[in-house]
Design an enzyme around this catalytic site. Structure first.
Site, PDB file in Angstrom:
ATOM      1  N   HIS A   1      -7.247  -4.959  10.181  1.00  0.00           N
ATOM      2  CA  HIS A   1      -6.972  -4.779   8.747  1.00  0.00           C
ATOM      3  C   HIS A   1      -5.668  -5.452   8.353  1.00  0.00           C
ATOM      4  O   HIS A   1      -4.747  -5.587   9.152  1.00  0.00           O
ATOM      5  CB  HIS A   1      -7.003  -3.300   8.336  1.00  0.00           C
ATOM      6  CG  HIS A   1      -5.884  -2.451   8.848  1.00  0.00           C
ATOM      7  ND1 HIS A   1      -6.084  -1.202   9.375  1.00  0.00           N
ATOM      8  CD2 HIS A   1      -4.540  -2.655   8.909  1.00  0.00           C
ATOM      9  CE1 HIS A   1      -4.918  -0.684   9.725  1.00  0.00           C
ATOM     10  NE2 HIS A   1      -3.963  -1.541   9.456  1.00  0.00           N
TER      11      HIS A   1
ATOM     12  N   ASP B   1      -7.585  -2.903  14.309  1.00  0.00           N
ATOM     13  CA  ASP B   1      -8.964  -3.212  13.908  1.00  0.00           C
ATOM     14  C   ASP B   1      -9.050  -4.440  12.994  1.00  0.00           C
ATOM     15  O   ASP B   1     -10.098  -4.734  12.433  1.00  0.00           O
ATOM     16  CB  ASP B   1      -9.602  -1.990  13.205  1.00  0.00           C
ATOM     17  CG  ASP B   1      -8.887  -1.590  11.922  1.00  0.00           C
ATOM     18  OD1 ASP B   1      -7.876  -2.246  11.558  1.00  0.00           O
ATOM     19  OD2 ASP B   1      -9.329  -0.617  11.268  1.00  0.00           O
TER      20      ASP B   1
ATOM     21  N   GLU C   1      -9.692  -2.137   5.459  1.00  0.00           N
ATOM     22  CA  GLU C   1     -10.357  -1.873   6.729  1.00  0.00           C
ATOM     23  C   GLU C   1     -11.600  -2.758   6.867  1.00  0.00           C
ATOM     24  O   GLU C   1     -12.077  -3.335   5.882  1.00  0.00           O
ATOM     25  CB  GLU C   1     -10.780  -0.393   6.774  1.00  0.00           C
ATOM     26  CG  GLU C   1      -9.610   0.594   6.704  1.00  0.00           C
ATOM     27  CD  GLU C   1      -8.828   0.711   8.020  1.00  0.00           C
ATOM     28  OE1 GLU C   1      -8.735  -0.282   8.763  1.00  0.00           O
ATOM     29  OE2 GLU C   1      -8.311   1.812   8.295  1.00  0.00           O
TER      30      GLU C   1
ATOM     31  N   ASP D   1       0.817  -1.216   0.000  1.00  0.00           N
ATOM     32  CA  ASP D   1       0.000   0.000   0.000  1.00  0.00           C
ATOM     33  C   ASP D   1       0.850   1.264   0.000  1.00  0.00           C
ATOM     34  O   ASP D   1       2.062   1.220   0.191  1.00  0.00           O
ATOM     35  CB  ASP D   1      -0.965  -0.010   1.198  1.00  0.00           C
ATOM     36  CG  ASP D   1      -0.303  -0.507   2.482  1.00  0.00           C
ATOM     37  OD1 ASP D   1       0.924  -0.387   2.603  1.00  0.00           O
ATOM     38  OD2 ASP D   1      -1.022  -1.011   3.360  1.00  0.00           O
TER      39      ASP D   1
HETATM   40  P1  PGA Z   1       2.014  -1.307  12.653  1.00  0.00           P
HETATM   41  O1  PGA Z   1       0.810  -1.324  11.618  1.00  0.00           O
HETATM   42  O2  PGA Z   1       2.998  -2.334  12.140  1.00  0.00           O
HETATM   43  O3  PGA Z   1       2.585   0.081  12.604  1.00  0.00           O
HETATM   44  O4  PGA Z   1       1.447  -1.693  13.965  1.00  0.00           O
HETATM   45  C1  PGA Z   1       0.306  -2.548  11.192  1.00  0.00           C
HETATM   46  C2  PGA Z   1      -0.793  -2.324  10.183  1.00  0.00           C
HETATM   47  O5  PGA Z   1      -1.488  -1.300  10.248  1.00  0.00           O
HETATM   48  O6  PGA Z   1      -0.974  -3.199   9.317  1.00  0.00           O
END
Ligand code: PGA
Length: 260
Positions: A138, A136, A143, A67
């Site tokens: 994702h 959450d 999301e 992404d």
């Molecule tokens: P993070 O994010 O590694 O900064 O915890 C993980 C994600 O949002 O997939």
């Protein structure tokens, strides 16, 4: 699913790096799917070490990142282009023309997304996809309520994800609300998946992904349908799993030929 619970992020990153290195050694022209965020930083550090000390060769590897923020130029410090350069690409012998990160400045986003999917297919598909997980649930930036069959497209971040990632932006007004992300269907097409999660803040999401019902409200739960998904987590991220003792037992019982 293979659930591996280890003491701390360093131990998890070392095992994750061994899985990635094995993939590259078995298939020098492997296609890797890569993730950003704080979670894979230790994995990338370990891959750089394996490159420098053990000669792990990325010269024929191709990568596709999950992404990128819409509207951030590649040289913006918070862009995922910048993140990948500083955390990994600048330190290994990956050819720059084989390192793909979605273009946050694409003018025609639907066309760009279709081309990104086509480029992954042209490269032979993703052999191993690295994933983090949002609090959450994702994966990528898919999301909750994302279609479990989704492909690369634009998504709007939830307020929770914006809050989770606000720490990276000095000026909150610079934080984009939109991203281009590979879809859950795109992720599911990869031949092997490596999801990493650290810390208590991920415990609910990990439990939902591994043990919860499969559903669009917990996007990572789609991985229950993946034939080769490794879930590598530290102790604090494992605390909401009801079968943690069983996953540890399975890992201890692994036959020598199956060890990572
Ligand atoms: P993070 O994010 O590694 O900064 O915890 C993980 C994600 O949002 O997939």
């Amino acid at each position: 699913m293979e659930v591996i619970i280890l003491s701390d992020p360093e131990a998890v990153s070392r095992v994750a790096a061994r899985i990635v290195a094995k993939c590259i050694r078995e298939k020098p022209h492997a296609v890797l799917g890569l993730a950003t965020g704080s979670t894979p930083v230790g994995l990338y550090r370990e891959l750089v070490r394996l490159h420098r000390q053990d000669g792990l060769d990325f010269s024929r590897v191709t990568t596709f990142n999950l992404d990128e923020y819409v509207g951030l130029p590649p040289d913006h410090p918070q862009s995922y282009h910048s993140f990948m350069r500083s955390q990994l690409f600048e330190h290994i012998n990956l050819r720059p023309d084989r390192a793909h990160v979605p273009d946050g400045l694409a003018q025609d986003i639907p066309q760009f997304c279709a081309d990104y999917e086509a480029a992954i297919a042209d490269a032979g598909g993703i052999d191993l996809q690295v994933l983090g997980i949002g609090s959450d649930g994702h994966i990528g930036f898919n999301e909750p309520s994302s279609s479990l069959a989704s492909r690369t497209r634009i998504k709007t971040l939830t307020p929770q994800t914006l809050r989770d990632n606000a720490r990276f932006f000095d000026d909150p007004s610079e934080q984009p609300h939109h991203v281009i992300t590979m879809g859950i269907g795109s992720i599911m097409d990869s031949r092997q998946v490596l999801l990493l999660a650290f810390g208590e803040g991920k415990a609910d999401a990990v439990a939902g992904a591994v043990e919860g019902p499969v559903g669009a409200m917990m996007p990572a739960s789609a991985l229950q349908f993946h034939p080769r998904a490794h879930i590598l987590i530290d102790e604090p991220a494992s605390t909401k799993l009801t079968r943690a003792a069983y996953y540890r037992w399975v890992y201890e019982q692994k036959p020598a030929w199956q060890r990572h």
